[in-house]
Structures are given as C-alpha cells and as structure tokens.
Design an enzyme around this catalytic site. Structure first.
Site, short mmCIF file in Angstrom:
data_model
loop_
_atom_site.label_atom_id
_atom_site.label_comp_id
_atom_site.label_asym_id
_atom_site.label_seq_id
_atom_site.Cartn_x
_atom_site.Cartn_y
_atom_site.Cartn_z
N SER A 240 0.76 -1.11 0.44
CA SER A 240 -0.41 -0.01 -0.03
C SER A 240 0.49 1.13 -0.15
O SER A 240 1.67 1.45 -0.78
CB SER A 240 -0.30 -0.23 0.96
OG SER A 240 -1.80 0.66 0.90
N GLU A 356 -9.01 -5.54 -4.85
CA GLU A 356 -8.57 -4.30 -3.91
C GLU A 356 -9.19 -3.14 -3.40
O GLU A 356 -8.53 -3.29 -2.05
CB GLU A 356 -7.47 -3.44 -4.92
CG GLU A 356 -6.13 -4.69 -5.14
CD GLU A 356 -5.29 -4.42 -4.01
OE1 GLU A 356 -5.46 -3.79 -3.35
OE2 GLU A 356 -4.15 -4.97 -4.60
N HIS A 448 -7.62 -5.48 0.10
CA HIS A 448 -6.40 -4.75 0.00
C HIS A 448 -5.69 -5.11 1.18
O HIS A 448 -6.23 -5.73 2.72
CB HIS A 448 -6.83 -3.48 0.19
CG HIS A 448 -5.12 -2.11 0.28
ND1 HIS A 448 -4.51 -1.74 -1.06
CD2 HIS A 448 -4.93 -2.00 1.03
CE1 HIS A 448 -3.96 -1.54 -0.99
NE2 HIS A 448 -3.94 -0.67 0.79
#
Length: 540
Positions: A240, A356, A448
C-alpha cells in the site's frame, strides 16, 4: 486488511558527520513460525546489562538481542529523535551511546492514526520513534545473507513496524535478514511550510517520511554486516503506501544505491501529487509561526491538522498529507518518469489482490444507484458519465461491486499496469502476481492487504483476527499458500528471480503479460487479472 558478527570487543566509532550527507542537507508448519518476544512491549532504553549474551556493534554503539533459531534485535535507533528543533527536518544521524543498549523490546511507534497500529507490540506512540528491528538466522558468519527491508502501509497517516503480522522470524528462518522500521507520517512526516522551506539549504520542505525511509536504508548499508546481512543484496518490500513510496523512490536520484531490488504489493502509483507551493499553502492552515508549531504538543498538533486540513480521499486530487513534488526528493510525477525511462532499472516484483477496492468501499455511504452517480460526480466532475460507462451499476444490487472495481482500478490496478508497461518497454526485469486467497465459508474475495500474512508466513491468531482472507482460521490450504508465497519472495531476495527452487515456474512479465496467481491454485498465465482499464480509460 481490516481498517485496516561480532561478539564482545569495542564498539565501532560513531558515524562521521557526513552520514547521509545527501539527505541530511535537506500457525503450524515449520515455514510458519511464531517467535514473538515475551514481554516485548516496553519502551527500549539504553542500558548497561550485567551479562550480555548476544551483542552486535553498530556505528553508534553495542546492542543486546535475543538468542534463538532466529536472533532478534529490537528498537535500534537509525536516526536521532526528530523532536524539538529536529521536528520537520531531515533525519539526523543517530546519537552514540555508552554501554550496551537493550534491544529486546520494541521502541514506540510514530504518532499517527491509532487504528493503523492495531495489535502493535510497541508501548504506545511517541514523536521519538525512528527505530528499526532486525530478525536474522542464527549467526554463522558476518555479512553474507540477503536483506529484506519492510515498509509498512497506512495511507501515509500512520502504521507500525511492530505489529505481529510483520514479524520477520519465519522469513529469517528461510535464510534472509529481515528489517522493519518506523517512519514519520501525517502532519509530522509530510508538512510543507514556507518557513521550513526557507530554512532548508535545498529550499524545500515536506517528504520527511520519505527521507526517514532513505535514512533507514542508509543505516542498513552501514551496519547490517554486523547482523549477518550483505549490504549489496538488499531487497526493499512494502504494501500500500509503503509500496507507493518505494515506487516513487524508484524515480528519485536520492535512492541511488540505497537498495538493489524492490517488491511492491498493491502500490498506489500514477496518482496526482501536490506541488511544493500547494503543500506550503496547506501548511499555513496550521499557522505561520513555525517556532510555535515546533513547541506544540505532537499529539495535539496531529488532532488540529486533522480538523483544519481535509483528509478525505479524492481520486483526481493530491493527498493533503503525503509525498509531494518538492523538486528535491521527488522531481517529477511517476507517470512521466516511467514514460521517459527516468527510473532506477532494477529488478522489481509487483502485484495486487483480486478485489483491492472493497476494503475501502465497504465503508462508503454509497449503496444505491443514485448515491453511486452522486459519488462519481463528486470524484470525477464532467467525466462522471464516462466512468459510469466503464463501471456500470444498473441496479442497487450492482453498486457494491461497481464502486469496488472503480476504486481498486483507479487507486491501485491502473498504476500497476503503468509500471509494468514501462518496465517491459525499457526491458527491465519485472515479475507480476495476483493474489486471490483461499475461498472458504464467510471469507470475502482477497482485498487490500490480505496477502500480508501469507508473504510473512504469519498465520497466527493476530493475523486471523485482522485479515478477512483468514476468516475462520488458517487451514492446511492457507499454510500451503503461505509456504509457496513466502518462498517466492525469499527466492527473489536471494536469487533475483522468484521461482528458484519453488514448485511453480514464474516467467518475467513482458509484452504478453505473464502473471502469477496465488490462490487455491498457484500458477502463471497470460493476462490474468488485467485491469479493465486496459480497454476502458475514460480519462483518455
């Protein structure tokens, strides 16, 4: 992710004043080992131990660690405390200490969004937070093992190098030295201000969090041999915001020689960045007197910043607090740098997860078609209709999937496509992956951050409680997947390719678009998981 060798002897001399010169001027199977330190929650302090059993010598002083199959050293300073007059300055060299420092406990996390350090084994937060942690195989020599440095995510608003699922023990048992560290985030890590730019010899401000990362990498270059690592075989890996930062640093001249390879897990690339002047204007919202701001309580300052500077995510606008185009650390947008070949041409492994966006959009108040259209207008203005054609929602039931795909593509997948195309164009080694996870009762598609416990081979209770991909607990299939995925990451660090000695062939990503999938089945194929944006780019 849920919203988410040297024993005895004299210490080496302290680092010279030119240290970091370019910066300072501005569950189960053996593969899944849980080796957390008991009681590792107190703040580390410099201490003279009576009978140190495991000691290594850094350029700043000696450190005692914890012995075992994996040797662990926690809370080692890689820079001076960024407090007082050092607030909002580039990281300064770590201060030397006398005696032997206790490296058996984590140092405090940096001040930031508390939610992003959930489960941290550090004792609270502090502005004095620039410390790193090392996990190394039981010492058999000095300076020969590959090094993996982890950069955590958190939207540049917080995070921690001390959460259990970042524990490096399992990876270290595979033959690498693992490093995690903290970096400044939010207002303390990315404030730009005219007064700060004026006092800087480079005429810039902001990007202190990125400079912290470079300082940690520099510390590793200077000291990691003492912990069994080879400074010439360093792989940085992050997820990330951590991966985003690494992607940006690929375009920065300051990262030259800082690391040799990179793994980017769900990076947010190809996003707009604020200019220095735009960021300085944001900084003035806190006040004009930088001396007064330096005297303010760090925690209160963070709260004030959150109230005065909008922090909501806008797809087409820069982050209000995060990396900026300062002309020094970052000199051009990554989109332009990748297009021109103006990036470090080193081996990179990059990828993302099957769904995601859902980690973010499940919390949005966007549940109906009308709300979806209003959301598109808010985000994209006159281009809203084009985006709706690309991500249609014909009924309320379609909205969750549409907004999740939109979010995942615009914030993550499109940037991965951009990076991949640039590396293919410039014939630079790159490997692509897509993480789908293990389906199970109550488990959502991998979103995610869900790959993290598999990469670290950490499937213990903390990961099960934190990651939706492990809903119901880790089973045999999860253990197998973690074994294969962590082995690939280590293979990349050790051999420069992710399939040396692993069960599956993983070809380089070239123009055919080969991608490795990690899920119920592990294997490679062409065009797997390619973003819909390849065929639908409304902004073009």
């Amino acid at each position: 992710m849920k919203e988410h060798q040297c024993r005895g002897g004299r210490a080496s001399p302290a680092a010279p004043a030119t240290w970091l010169a370019r910066i300072s001027v501005s569950r189960g199977a053996s593969a899944i080992a849980w080796t957390f330190m008991l009681g590792a929650t107190a703040i580390p302090v410099a201490a003279q131990t009576d009978d140190p059993k495991l000691v290594r010598h850094t350029q700043s002083g000696a450190v005692e660690g914890v012995e075992g199959d994996v040797e662990t050293f926690l809370g080692i300073p890689f820079a001076a405390p960024p407090v007082g007059d050092l607030r909002w300055r580039p990281p300064a060299p770590p201060r030397a200490w006398a005696g032997t420092r206790d490296g058996r406990r984590f140092a405090p996390d940096c001040i930031g969004n508390e939610r992003l350090r959930e489960g941290s084994r550090a004792a609270g937060t502090s502005e004095d937070c620039l410390y790193l942690n090392i996990w190394s195989p039981k010492q058999v020599g000095k300076g020969g093992l590959p090094v993996m440095i982890w950069v955590y995510g958190g939207g540049f608003s917080g995070g921690s190098g001390a959460v259990p699922y970042y524990d490096g023990s399992a990876l270290a048992q595979k033959g690498v030295v693992v490093v995690t560290f903290n970096y400044r985030a939010g207002i303390l890590g990315f404030l730009a201000h005219p007064a700060l730019s004026k006092e800087s010899p480079n005429g810039v401000s902001g990007n202190y969090g990125l400079l912290d990362m470079l300082a940690a990498f520099k510390w590793v270059q200077n000291n990691i041999r003492e912990f069994g690592g080879d400074p010439n075989r360093v792989t940085v890996f992050g997820e990330s915001a951590g991966a985003s930062a690494l992607g940006l640093l690929l375009t920065s001249p300051l990262s030259e020689s800082a690391f040799n390879q990179a793994i980017l897990q769900s990076p947010g690339l190809a996003r707009p960045l604020a200019t220095l002047s735009e960021s300085e204007a944001n900084g003035l919202e806190l006040g004009a007197d930088i001396s007064a701001l330096r005297r303010a309580d760090a925690g209160e300052l963070t709260k004030i910043a959150q109230s005065r500077i909008p922090m909501s995510r806008q797809f087409t606008k820069p982050r209000p607090m995060g990396p900026i185009l300062d002309g020094y650390v970052l000199r051009t947008l990554d989109v332009d740098a990748f297009a021109k070949g103006a990036f470090r041409k080193i081996p990179v492994l990059v990828g993302g997860n099957a769904d995601e966006g859902r980690a973010f959009t499940d919390r949005l108040p966007v549940k109906t078609v009308l709300e979806y259209r209003a959301y598109l207008t808010e985000q994209f203005g006159d281009e809203a209709d084009a985006w709706e054609r690309c991500y249609p929602a014909n009924s309320d039931a379609d909205v969750p999937a549409a907004v999740a795909r939109l979010f995942g593509d615009s914030q993550f997948n499109n940037g991965i496509e951009l990076l991949s195309a640039a590396f293919a164009k410039w014939r630079t080694p790159l490997w692509r992956y897509r993480f789908t996870g293990i389906p199970g009762a109550g488990r959502r598609p991998a979103t995610h951050g869900d790959e993290i416990p598999y990469v670290f081979a950490n499937l213990g209770p903390s990961s099960v409680s934190m990651f939706g991909s492990l809903e119901g607990g880790a089973g045999a299939s999860d253990i197998k997947l973690a074994t294969e995925m962590s082995a690939a990451w280590v293979s990349f660090a050790v051999h420069g390719v992710p399939d040396q000695g692993t069960k599956s062939h993983w070809p380089r990503f070239e123009r055919r678009g080969e991608i490795m999938t990690f899920g119920s089945q592990v294997g490679s194929g062409e065009g797997l998981g390619v973003s819909p944006s390849k065929a639908c780019q409304p902004s073009k």
